[in-house]
Scaffold this active site. Structure first.
Site, mmCIF file in Angstrom:
data_model
loop_
_atom_site.group_PDB
_atom_site.id
_atom_site.type_symbol
_atom_site.label_atom_id
_atom_site.label_comp_id
_atom_site.label_asym_id
_atom_site.label_seq_id
_atom_site.Cartn_x
_atom_site.Cartn_y
_atom_site.Cartn_z
ATOM 1 N N GLU A 85 -53.636 -23.929 29.518
ATOM 2 C CA GLU A 85 -53.963 -22.695 28.774
ATOM 3 C C GLU A 85 -53.920 -22.939 27.262
ATOM 4 O O GLU A 85 -54.744 -22.414 26.516
ATOM 5 C CB GLU A 85 -53.007 -21.571 29.189
ATOM 6 C CG GLU A 85 -53.285 -21.102 30.625
ATOM 7 C CD GLU A 85 -52.331 -20.022 31.087
ATOM 8 O OE1 GLU A 85 -51.116 -20.291 31.119
ATOM 9 O OE2 GLU A 85 -52.786 -18.913 31.405
ATOM 10 N N GLU A 120 -50.120 -21.735 39.075
ATOM 11 C CA GLU A 120 -49.205 -20.585 39.122
ATOM 12 C C GLU A 120 -49.197 -19.869 40.461
ATOM 13 O O GLU A 120 -48.175 -19.332 40.896
ATOM 14 C CB GLU A 120 -49.573 -19.581 38.015
ATOM 15 C CG GLU A 120 -49.260 -20.049 36.606
ATOM 16 C CD GLU A 120 -50.277 -21.001 36.010
ATOM 17 O OE1 GLU A 120 -51.218 -21.428 36.717
ATOM 18 O OE2 GLU A 120 -50.129 -21.334 34.818
ATOM 19 N N ALA A 171 -45.143 -24.288 31.621
ATOM 20 C CA ALA A 171 -43.881 -23.620 31.267
ATOM 21 C C ALA A 171 -42.710 -24.574 31.520
ATOM 22 O O ALA A 171 -42.771 -25.415 32.405
ATOM 23 C CB ALA A 171 -43.719 -22.365 32.098
ATOM 24 N N GLY A 177 -49.473 -23.559 31.713
ATOM 25 C CA GLY A 177 -49.484 -23.220 30.291
ATOM 26 C C GLY A 177 -50.027 -24.344 29.428
ATOM 27 O O GLY A 177 -50.598 -24.089 28.366
#
Ligand code: NAI
Length: 695
Positions: free
Chosen positions: A105, A125, A61, A102
């Protein structure tokens, strides 16, 4: 655009391009989705590679987007991953350097993943009190297996890509010298016609007797995660990867993610994360303020602090010379340093080579001439203005022009110290915390005449020494000790009114402090406070203190170093044992004052101690001693063992609500020493405006 698009033969390459680490901000997500659409629409394109420009595949992110509506705007990370996963042409993630959060991911949404060795792979996270919320908890177990995926997600720790070669995460891990993009394009060509397209979501997680393993994980993680809910939530969502269908698992992950976002614990961790980054931002320092070079350091005084400070320089590879008055003191100081390093070596936390390097970087001297060419000198002699005067006059005489003259004073006026020299622009306070080689906090005390380049250098040095450098203005005690004084005063009053040390310490430790005030006093030495109070009795007779701490010192009980203080201690055991004579002294003192001792609740104890910090913090903020509330929080999180899950005193006050804090203070103002509870005007103002210290 923050992703580039190129076609190499029949392979389209989408390059995430959002320095420094290709954070998946709105522009990057949009450009990546557009790249996917373009590639899918182009009949000449048979396969797609996603990679990252510069120093990372993607760090995850974009933290600059946190708390902004952009973070939630479409295309979300979910939509991007969905676009990739639904692609009718094969998509290959070409990973190098960093694939985190992310970023990983996104790679898991690709049909194939290839990597160079040395890339850091992580879902971190949990460190912000969250869980991977874009499918990571459902997809990672499908490629790695339940147990390794759970370990990575619960710990948040990075794993090197080469360690994951041969797992379902990577289809190929190339050689260190390979060009990842060239190799990835070749790989994409080789799989261009493979159908059906392999998708992570179609895989199943197999684990024999998974319920037993999951229960074991719940128990272990619960025992280790203290007040933080995220690690256990990570276990539950990873469990869903095996107990639920993929789409249901994704929905479950999303629910748990949103729930965690709302927790105070995650808010506190995110606050600490951002606050740490803010500390180095000083409004009147331009980004291009020159920084002086620090290649050589010196320390004056080889006592408790001087030794630890010297170790910091050596640990950062900077040679350092310690100056002492007498050979004996110098030998003792150097021997302590050596012993410290030997202990680290014995624990296996230092290699023999590093041990030798570090020890060799520290030298001793009795003559100031030995340090004349140092770029910085940190004074750590006795806390006495007369001694500081002698030392700084000498430093002014001998140090080369342009050297930074720093003082480690914990309470004295840095401007007065600067005035002992002919170069006040070179003088600054660098207030290390004990043990100086361990504690993360460094208060950087900016004097009225401190040069901007000197301040910028001290901030840069704090990073080099791996410290959290927080800028403070000049005042008695600076940020941390000025606040702790109010906390300690309340702790003393609590003894007079009905508490014993153990009750106060237990209440505060239950709140989450690493150590209560009395155990802390015994560790640091109660004589330090005694010495400071004696000065205050003369300089500021209007300030009231409980006499219990003085009476304790008169009993010769300075703390652990004298075998006992508020408590007794046994050799080889860090436990604190209540001492009857001390407790009797406390009760007798109440009687002497004519106070009828009362039962005091743990809640009152915590409120009195913590709100004392908050009120003084508000004064400090208002006076401009601290630049921002979050700096005060960082001082307390990194230097005073304030519970991390509460985010620091000012953040904590915000979570309680300033009107509530004020209400409690008004109640306390009606009690003994009520004058201590005059609220800071800033606190009253913010409460009336419905605001918090942190906005
Ligand atoms: P200490 O008493 O352990 O060490 C001071 C050392 O300075 C002694 O070894 C002494 O021989 C030497 N010294 C005195 N005058 C000198 C001179 N003119 N030239 C060379 N050496 C000289 O004291 P400590 O605890 O290390 O404190 C040093 C400074 O650090 C003080 O200003 C103190 O307020 C500050 N400080 C102390 C902390 C602590 O927890 N002890 C924490 C943060 C700051």
């Amino acid at each position: 655009m923050s992703a580039d698009y190129h076609v190499h033969g029949t392979v389209a390459v989408i390059t995430l391009n959002n320095p420094p680490v290709n954070g998946l901000g709105l522009e990057t997500r949009t450009a990546a989705v557009q790249g996917m659409r373009r590639a899918l629409a182009d009949d000449a394109v048979k396969a797609i590679v996603i990679t990252g420009a510069g120093k990372a595949f993607s760090g995850g992110a974009d933290i600059r987007e946190f708390n902004s509506p952009k973070a939630l705007a479409e295309p979300s990370l979910h939509s991007l991953i969905r676009t990739v996963e639904d692609s009718t042409k094969p998509v290959v993630a070409a990973i190098h350097s960093v694939a985190m959060g992310g970023g990983l991911e996104l790679a898991l949404g690709c049909n194939y993943r290839v990597a160079t060795p040395g890339a850091q792979i992580a879902l971190p996270e949990v460190k912000l009190g969250l869980l991977p919320g874009a499918g990571g908890t459902q997809r990672l177990p499908r490629v790695l297996g339940l147990e390794p995926a759970l370990n990575m997600i619960v710990s948040g720790a990075p794993v090197m890509s080469e360690k994951l070669a041969g797992t379902g995460l990577f289809d190929a891990v190339f050689g260190a010298d390979d060009n990842v993009l060239e190799k990835a394009i070749a790989f994409a060509n080789s799989v261009a016609d493979v159908r059906p397209l392999p998708k992570v979501r179609d895989r199943k997680v197999d684990y024999p007797n998974h319920e037993a393993f999951l229960q074991f994980s719940r128990n272990t993680v619960k025992a280790m995660s203290g007040p933080f809910p995220a690690p256990l939530e990570c276990v539950e969502t990873v469990a869903a990867s095996i107990t639920k269908k993929f789409e249901d698992g994704l929905a479950f992950e999303r629910d748990r993610f949103i729930a965690l976002m709302q927790t105070t614990e995650s808010k506190a961790l995110r606050h600490a994360f951002f606050s740490e980054r803010m500390t180095s931002k000083v409004p009147d320092l331009a980004a291009d303020t020159p920084v002086r070079t620090i290649n050589k350091a010196a320390v004056i005084g080889a006592g408790t602090m001087g030794g630890g400070i010297a170790m910091n320089f050596a640990n950062a590879g900077i040679p350092v010379t310690i100056v002492e008055m007498k050979q004996e003191a110098l030998d003792k100081g150097l021997a302590t340093i050596r012993k410290n390093y030997e202990n680290t070596l014995k624990k296996g936390k230092l290699t023999q080579q590093k041990f030798e390097q570090r020890v060799a970087l520290i030298t001793g001297a009795l003559d100031y001439a030995a340090i004349a060419d140092a770029d910085i000198v940190v004074e750590a002699v006795f806390e006495d203005m007369g001694v500081k005067e002698t030392v700084f006059k000498k430093l002014d005489e001998v140090m080369k022009q342009g050297a930074i003259l720093a003082s480690n004073t914990s309470t004295l006026d840095v401007d007065k110290i600067a005035a002992f020299t002919s170069r006040p622009q070179d003088v600054i306070g660098t207030h290390f915390f004990s043990p100086a080689n361990v504690m993360k906090l460094l208060e950087i005390v900016r004097g009225a005449k401190t040069g901007k380049d000197v301040l910028a250098t001290a901030l840069a040095l704090s990073k080099k020494l791996k410290k959290t450098g927080v800028v403070s203005g000049v005042c008695d005690g600076f940020i941390g000790n000025r606040m702790i004084e109010q906390y300690s005063r309340q702790a003393g009053f609590l003894l007079e009114e009905g508490c014993l040390p153990e009750q106060v310490d237990k209440a505060v430790e239950k709140f989450g402090f690493a150590m209560g005030p009395f155990r802390m006093g015994d560790l640091a030495g109660n004589d330090i406070g005694w010495y400071i109070r004696k000065r205050r009795y003369v300089e500021s007779p209007e300030i009231t203190y409980s006499k219990t701490a003085d009476l304790l010192c008169e009993m010769g009980r300075f703390g652990q170093k004298t075998g006992g203080g508020w408590y007794d201690y046994k050799a080889g055991d860090r436990k604190a044992y209540p001492n009857e004579a001390v407790n009797a002294m406390i009760v007798q003192h109440s009687a002497d004052l004519g106070i009828e001792r009362r039962k005091i609740s743990d809640q009152e104890i915590v409120e009195r101690l913590v709100y004392a910090l908050v009120n003084e913090g508000a004064h400090i903020l208002e006076e401009g001693i601290a630049l921002r509330a979050s700096d005060i929080d960082m001082v307390y999180l990194t230097g005073y063992g304030f519970p991390l899950h509460r985010g620091g005193p000012m953040f904590y006050a915000d979570t309680v609500g300033l009107p509530n804090v004020l209400g409690a203070m008004e109640r306390m103002a009606r009690g003994r020493h009520g004058d201590a509870w005059k609220p800071a005007p800033l606190l009253v103002k913010l409460a009336a405006e419905g605001k918090g210290f942190n906005g």
